[in-house]
Design an enzyme around this catalytic site. Sequence first.
Site, short mmCIF file in Angstrom:
data_model
loop_
_atom_site.label_atom_id
_atom_site.label_comp_id
_atom_site.label_asym_id
_atom_site.label_seq_id
_atom_site.Cartn_x
_atom_site.Cartn_y
_atom_site.Cartn_z
N PRO A 39 42.53 37.89 26.24
CA PRO A 39 43.09 38.77 27.27
C PRO A 39 41.99 39.31 28.18
O PRO A 39 40.94 39.75 27.70
CB PRO A 39 43.71 39.90 26.45
N GLU A 114 49.04 40.27 25.67
CA GLU A 114 48.42 41.45 25.10
C GLU A 114 49.29 42.67 25.43
O GLU A 114 49.17 43.26 26.50
CB GLU A 114 47.01 41.63 25.68
N TYR A 190 42.38 52.83 23.77
CA TYR A 190 43.83 52.90 23.96
C TYR A 190 44.51 53.49 22.73
O TYR A 190 43.88 53.76 21.71
CB TYR A 190 44.37 51.51 24.32
N ARG A 335 35.08 35.68 31.14
CA ARG A 335 34.28 35.36 32.32
C ARG A 335 33.92 33.88 32.38
O ARG A 335 33.91 33.28 33.45
CB ARG A 335 33.03 36.24 32.36
N CYS A 358 29.05 31.07 34.23
CA CYS A 358 29.13 32.48 34.61
C CYS A 358 27.71 33.05 34.68
O CYS A 358 26.87 32.74 33.85
CB CYS A 358 29.93 33.21 33.54
N CYS A 376 35.32 36.04 41.97
CA CYS A 376 34.21 35.59 41.13
C CYS A 376 33.09 35.07 42.02
O CYS A 376 33.33 34.32 42.97
CB CYS A 376 34.70 34.49 40.19
N ASP A 660 25.84 35.81 54.96
CA ASP A 660 25.22 37.04 55.46
C ASP A 660 24.98 36.99 56.96
O ASP A 660 24.90 38.02 57.62
CB ASP A 660 23.90 37.29 54.73
#
Length: 704
Positions: A39, A114, A190, A335, A358, A376, A660
């Site tokens: 999850p 989840e 949680y 990731r 990653c 990402c 940029d």
Amino acid sequence: MFNSYFSFQGHTMNPHYEVLFDKVPIGPVVAPNRFYQVPHASGMTEANPRVRAAFRGLKAEGGWGVVSTGAVSIHPSSDDSPLPYARLWDDNDIHAHALSCDAIHQHGALAAIELWHGGASVMNRSSRIAPYSPSGVGWAATHVGFMGQLRPKIMDATDIQDVLRWQGQAAIRAKKAGFDIIYVYAGMGYLPYQFLISEYNRRDDAYGGSVANRVRFVHELIEATRDAVGDSCAVALRISLEELRAKSSNHFESEAHEVVSLLSEAPDLWDVKMDSSPTDCSASRFRPEGSHESIIDFVKQITDKPVVGVGRFTSPDTMTSQINRGILDLIGGARAGIADPFLPNKIKAGREDEIRECIGCNICISSWHDGVPVRCTQNATAGEEWRKNWHPEKFNRTSSEDRLLIIGAGPAGLEAALIAAKQGFQVTLSDQSKNMGGRLNFETALPGLSTWRRVIDYRLYALKQMNNVDLYSNSELSRDDILELGHERVVIATGAKWTKSLYSSLEIPVGELNQPNVYTPDDIAAGIKINGPVLVYDFDNYYLGGVLAEKLAAQGLSVSYATPAGHASAWTIMTNEQPFVHQNLENAGIPVITQVLLQSHENDTIGLANIFTEKLQQLAAKSVLIVGLRRPNDSLYQTLISNPNATLAAGIKSVDRIGDCLAPGAIVHAIYSGHDYARNLVTTRSNLYLRDIPIAVNPPGAVI
Ligand code: ADP
Ligand code: SF4
């Protein structure tokens, strides 16, 4: 499932990695391999169900054997507004989730959900229900967007029964949607986690006191889920073990050992993790691959049920080692799968050198905090699978003979070159520097940032394999050179320059500090030696100011850090890095001065004014390094477009600027800009992107 666009020709799977493709039984279902997309937040809700289904489905297409949702609220008393959280509150929500399940099942993977109750960690800003908690202990939120003034109520026996019932009802809806694995989530602060931790749980009834009592609520949630759907769905427990492992127990090595022993065979799957986002989903700058191991390594010794865990795994050797050493049964990835959804299939095809690894920058997490679908750095297609019809491994082939000349091989130029070349264009990529990679050549040599080099390595490696690409380094191109070359399409990706501009307290540029001993990051990149003591004055607020302060201190200079913001590298709160930025600066002996504006720099003395009171303080410093505003390095672009007749006469059909040079930003923006440019060369879509809408089969009505 295997996809034809990966050729097996000349490649076979390394036999050492075969273990990663074993089937793993999880209760009544079987995972087709050990790759488990755990999850993770996607920022996609019932408001954009098609975006979500395409995002999750693609992981299954890429070979992940199990693909899970992020946290899905079971009831309006778990309301994380304004963050983009998912829900399973009524039948309309079932339809939205069913789309994801279908997309996942289409590729032979299992779908997991989840289920989540946030307890005291949510403020219920939308539902306006008093938050639930075992003992009224609030969650100490430090992020501005998470702060709230509503403290939780203490749950009574009826509240406990209500939550158990809601979990069961949500599980039944999840089963109807098509999920195969249903979670109980006892992690990250949680509600069920709050019952486990003694500081949150001060109850004196059957749910508080001893560890056995504190575990009761979690156990009952597992039972409620199993009673509802356990005949055909697996029941998983996701649990944070960092805090519990730090607590001593009378009869066990730690409270974590005691909790896992008490629940050992209750769930069909253990999904084990850390307790806070900065340690669970830590940036590569501060934690290596596999950093959870010392906390979760004991679980498999206690339970016979399969165990999944994460650790920013991108190396198949590390994954194989986790399995062979008996740490994990399933390789969890969040990731790793965002950056490369096709990681499993690439390993299976013996093409692990093509994995888009990653870099651990946590821009993906920042998108959640921003309240938008996942973005990402490495994978520009993440979140754009449905909206823009971008597939990370499939490309429309061009029928055009146009040749592309890309000037500047930073992240934007490299990405544009790669995507254009994959679409069949003849591409020339030229850079004035000896090394391709632009700003990353300098930045990845700075403390903690070496993993980011993967941005260059992945692209350059791929470009070097292609025979429709010419790479030229040490090649500064002028306007005349470009006209002479006469490529049909010219792309200017020449980056941006840091300036010596200052800001007022109203964030209005107030001129440049043009005097001796004032520097920018470009000067450091150029190797200019600066004299100490030095003040790093940072209102860019991302990583670079803090990292440069560390670098200069490591060189033996006396360094101070000042910023108009309230924290050092203030924006890194979005990427889970800020606690560690402060730790590093403290450990390097760098004083941090916040909420100040740089006023003056005379006679080796710097004047800093408080942004609220204008009260001045003085600091002895010979040099100032300003990490503030950037300006596009666009003179080449401007000269080219200033004379359209000359470009037309040279046969140039288009001149564009990307990265940029177009709008200075983070690496993620430059990569996206390069990718978007290249895709648009052959796009069949006339619109910017498709807009998703909620699915409303039933008329709106009261939720449970
Ligand atoms: P971005 O993040 O947008 O990709 P970078 O600053 O990382 O931008 O990269 C810009 C690249 O452009 C640098 O590698 C720089 O050497 C190169 N560059 C700038 N001007 C020229 C030019 N006139 N000819 C060739 N390369 C150039
Ligand atoms: Fe990895 Fe950065 Fe992509 Fe997140 S945004 S998946 S950390 S490369």
